[in-house]
Design an enzyme around this catalytic site. Structure first.
Site, PDB file in Angstrom:
ATOM      1  N   LYS A 284      -0.573   6.366  -9.915  1.00  0.00           N
ATOM      2  CA  LYS A 284      -0.164   5.097  -9.114  1.00  0.00           C
ATOM      3  C   LYS A 284      -1.525   4.478  -9.216  1.00  0.00           C
ATOM      4  CE  LYS A 284       0.032   3.986  -4.170  1.00  0.00           C
ATOM      5  NZ  LYS A 284       0.197   4.629  -2.734  1.00  0.00           N
ATOM      6  N   ASP A 289      -4.022  -2.127  -1.111  1.00  0.00           N
ATOM      7  CA  ASP A 289      -2.640  -1.871  -0.273  1.00  0.00           C
ATOM      8  C   ASP A 289      -2.902  -2.440   0.971  1.00  0.00           C
ATOM      9  OD1 ASP A 289      -0.173  -1.371   0.374  1.00  0.00           O
ATOM     10  OD2 ASP A 289      -0.527   0.829   0.542  1.00  0.00           O
ATOM     11  N   LYS A 296      -0.556  -3.044   7.040  1.00  0.00           N
ATOM     12  CA  LYS A 296      -1.249  -1.947   7.788  1.00  0.00           C
ATOM     13  C   LYS A 296      -2.155  -2.451   9.075  1.00  0.00           C
ATOM     14  CE  LYS A 296      -1.449   0.751   3.351  1.00  0.00           C
ATOM     15  NZ  LYS A 296      -0.945   1.763   3.993  1.00  0.00           N
ATOM     16  N   ASP A 307      -6.457   3.181  -3.366  1.00  0.00           N
ATOM     17  CA  ASP A 307      -4.889   3.608  -3.526  1.00  0.00           C
ATOM     18  C   ASP A 307      -4.387   3.497  -5.295  1.00  0.00           C
ATOM     19  OD1 ASP A 307      -2.688   4.349  -2.341  1.00  0.00           O
ATOM     20  OD2 ASP A 307      -1.638   2.238  -2.038  1.00  0.00           O
ATOM     21  N   ASP A 366       5.284  -1.008   2.775  1.00  0.00           N
ATOM     22  CA  ASP A 366       4.219  -0.160   2.443  1.00  0.00           C
ATOM     23  C   ASP A 366       4.388   1.041   1.924  1.00  0.00           C
ATOM     24  OD1 ASP A 366       1.406   0.372   2.916  1.00  0.00           O
ATOM     25  OD2 ASP A 366       1.840   1.282   4.865  1.00  0.00           O
ATOM     26  N   GLU A 368       5.209   1.141  -1.208  1.00  0.00           N
ATOM     27  CA  GLU A 368       5.082   0.652  -2.390  1.00  0.00           C
ATOM     28  C   GLU A 368       4.841   1.565  -3.694  1.00  0.00           C
ATOM     29  OE1 GLU A 368       1.226   1.203  -2.091  1.00  0.00           O
ATOM     30  OE2 GLU A 368       2.531   0.332  -0.493  1.00  0.00           O
ATOM     31  N   ARG A 370       5.692   4.358  -4.545  1.00  0.00           N
ATOM     32  CA  ARG A 370       6.992   4.972  -5.164  1.00  0.00           C
ATOM     33  C   ARG A 370       7.567   4.079  -5.901  1.00  0.00           C
ATOM     34  NH1 ARG A 370       9.196   7.170   0.584  1.00  0.00           N
ATOM     35  NH2 ARG A 370       6.832   7.285   0.431  1.00  0.00           N
TER      36      ARG A 370
END
Length: 522
Positions: A284, A289, A296, A307, A366, A368, A370
């Site tokens: 990933k 993020d 967030k 991330d 959030d 995201e 996946r």
């Protein structure tokens, strides 16, 4: 931005006579009275320190104890040698209680070497005279010492504009004392340790880079440049190619940012085709993020530069694969996007057509990671793979369930067990978790093939929801494992062992161990 590098080599000179700035020895704590009559609480010198102890006329442990040494794991006590040995400083690193009938575990040695080298910052040349077994366990122990020394000496170059007088330079050169420095097996372990630790350090550098300097296009360029230099095959899909190819998940997440998304594919082909097996690594790469529209909280959001730790680990692992040349084909897939809120962001309620053709209802922007991973996984399966290992800082649920140092593993049970064993061997622990049917049922969508999270926004089993979602995009003929490193991928506390503050490089060493496992055992 590249951190300063530490070099590693072997030496078989008497440690007491080495022309170095510091010599490191190991000490054990003693918790019970020994047959020798030594009282509980006394220090025990580890093997490798014999000539150093002789130079101190048997008073070394007594002196260390007066300085506060306990032998506790990772404790480092420095002592001025005052001419007793060639090195001006003797550093004793704690190894914990002496193991009965065996050398210390590799992870104990790895952490000890890391702690000692970090504590000796400012010294140019350091030698390690740590206990190394002379049996079949010797290669693993030497590998651990080498990796620990190189990783403990890591320091991110950073962005400070003024000299920092109190900031001592990392150790430049580490020598490891062994019985025979010319031994081919020992030399091979040093070569491997340098390649593996170099990959981990590269991964850490990428994670620690400021997010304004490592957005998807620049991250893709950095990975592609390093991969080409290493001799890997490189394919980079920009936003136009992603749109033409139907990578709906990657595009959806990246559409809120002015820095467009990328998908980087790295290919290693072994000489002669290897053993015929194919390994896919997927990581990933969310370069930052914010959570997107489902934004967030501000507290701690700055750590979301990490991330992309999964993509950093996969990209760096591929560089090590190119250097180590295992007899198995390995391909890395790094989907990259920046998850930002804007007038072009994807929204809760959107239905996204993924690369596989599945349609996903978005309920939480959030979640995201996946979305981009699903496209990369589908592409990897389409290209052909026998084993697929994917890693990501995917869910806060991993941290809640397993803490900050143990990764969660989901997927094909046999492969999850191989990941757990690899984690044990490398000091990157992982624990298999289930993928229950009721979690999948909770992700049924009224309007699409699957919801991206629980349809009622129930966060129970949140880590498992991520694994269940990703399973939908793995074809039946591919054994797979999802490694959630939300906790272990980034260390926000003080340095410990061979971990420094910031990116850890987890699970680079696990992935390389798995590649070796498949190369050797299929």
């Amino acid at each position: 931005m590249t951190s300063p590098r530490t070099t590693l080599s072997l030496v078989d000179t008497d440690p007491a006579e080495l022309a170095v700035d510091a010599i490191v020895i190991g000490v054990h704590s003693q918790t019970t009275e020994q047959e020798s009559g030594s009282p509980a609480g006394a220090l025990l010198l580890a093997s490798g320190a014999e000539s150093i102890a002789a130079a101190f006329d048997g008073k070394l442990t007594e002196t260390l104890a007066l300085l506060g040494a306990t032998g506790g794991p990772g404790e480092v006590i420095k002592l001025a040698a005052l001419g007793t040995v060639t090195a001006p400083v003797v550093a004793a690193v704690g190894l914990g209680p002496e193991p009965s009938g065996a050398a210390p575990a590799p992870e104990t040695l790895r952490r000890a070497a890391g702690a000692a080298v970090r504590a000796l910052a400012g010294a140019a040349r350091v030698a390690l005279a740590l206990p190394l077994p002379d049996d079949a366990d010797a290669p693993a122990a030497l590998r651990a010492v080498g990796e620990g020394a190189l990783l403990g000496g890591y320091r991110f170059a950073g962005y400070k504009t003024k000299p920092q007088p109190a900031r001592r330079a990392p150790v430049a050169e580490v020598l490891v004392a062994v019985p025979d420095a010319a031994d081919a097996t020992a030399q091979a372990e040093v070569t491997r340790a340098q390649a593996v630790a170099g990959a981990v350090r590269t991964s850490r550098d990428w994670v620690n880079t400021a997010p304004n300097e490592l957005r998807p296009p620049s991250f893709a360029d950095a990975v592609a440049t390093a991969a080409r230099e290493a001799g890997l095959g490189v394919e980079v899909l920009d936003e136009a190619a992603l749109a033409a190819g139907g990578y709906g998940g990657i595009l959806a997440v990246g559409q809120g940012s002015e820095a467009p998304p990328r998908l980087v594919k790295l290919t290693y082909t072994p000489a002669g085709g290897g053993n015929g097996k194919r390994v896919a690594l997927v990581g990933k790469g969310i370069t930052f993020d914010t959570g997107g529209i489902s934004i967030k909280p501000a507290q701690g959001m700055w750590e979301m530069k990490s991330d992309m730790a999964g993509a950093a680990a996969v990209g760096a692992a591929m560089l090590a694969v190119a250097a180590l040349k295992p007899s198995v084909a390995v391909t890395g897939y790094l989907p990259m996007a920046e998850n930002m809120p804007s007038g072009t962001s994807y929204r809760p309620g959107d239905v996204i057509t993924m690369y596989s053709g599945k349609r996903v209802e978005v309920l939480n922007t959030d979640a995201e990671g996946r979305m981009i991973l699903a496209d990369a996984i589908a592409r990897a399966c389409e290209d052909g793979a026998d084993y697929l290992f994917e890693t990501s800082t995917l869910t806060g649920g991993q941290v809640i369930a397993l803490g900050k140092k143990i990764a969660g593993v989901m997927g094909t049970p046999e492969l999850c067990e191989r990941v757990r064993a690899a984690g044990d061997a490398t000091g990157e622990p992982a624990w298999p978790m289930p993928l229950p049917d009721d979690v999948r049922k909770g992700m049924d969508s009224d309007v699409a093939d699957i919801s991206q999270v629980n349809a009622g926004m129930d966060r129970a089993g949140h880590m498992l929801q991520g694994g269940v979602f990703l399973r939908e995009f793995v074809t039946d003929d591919v054994a797979w494992a999802h490694i959630d490193i939300a906790g272990p991928g980034y260390h926000s506390g003080e340095a410990t062992g061979y971990w420094t503050k910031g990116g850890t490089g987890v699970p680079v060493r696990t992935l390389l161990h798995l590649v070796d496992d498949v190369a050797a055992n299929g």
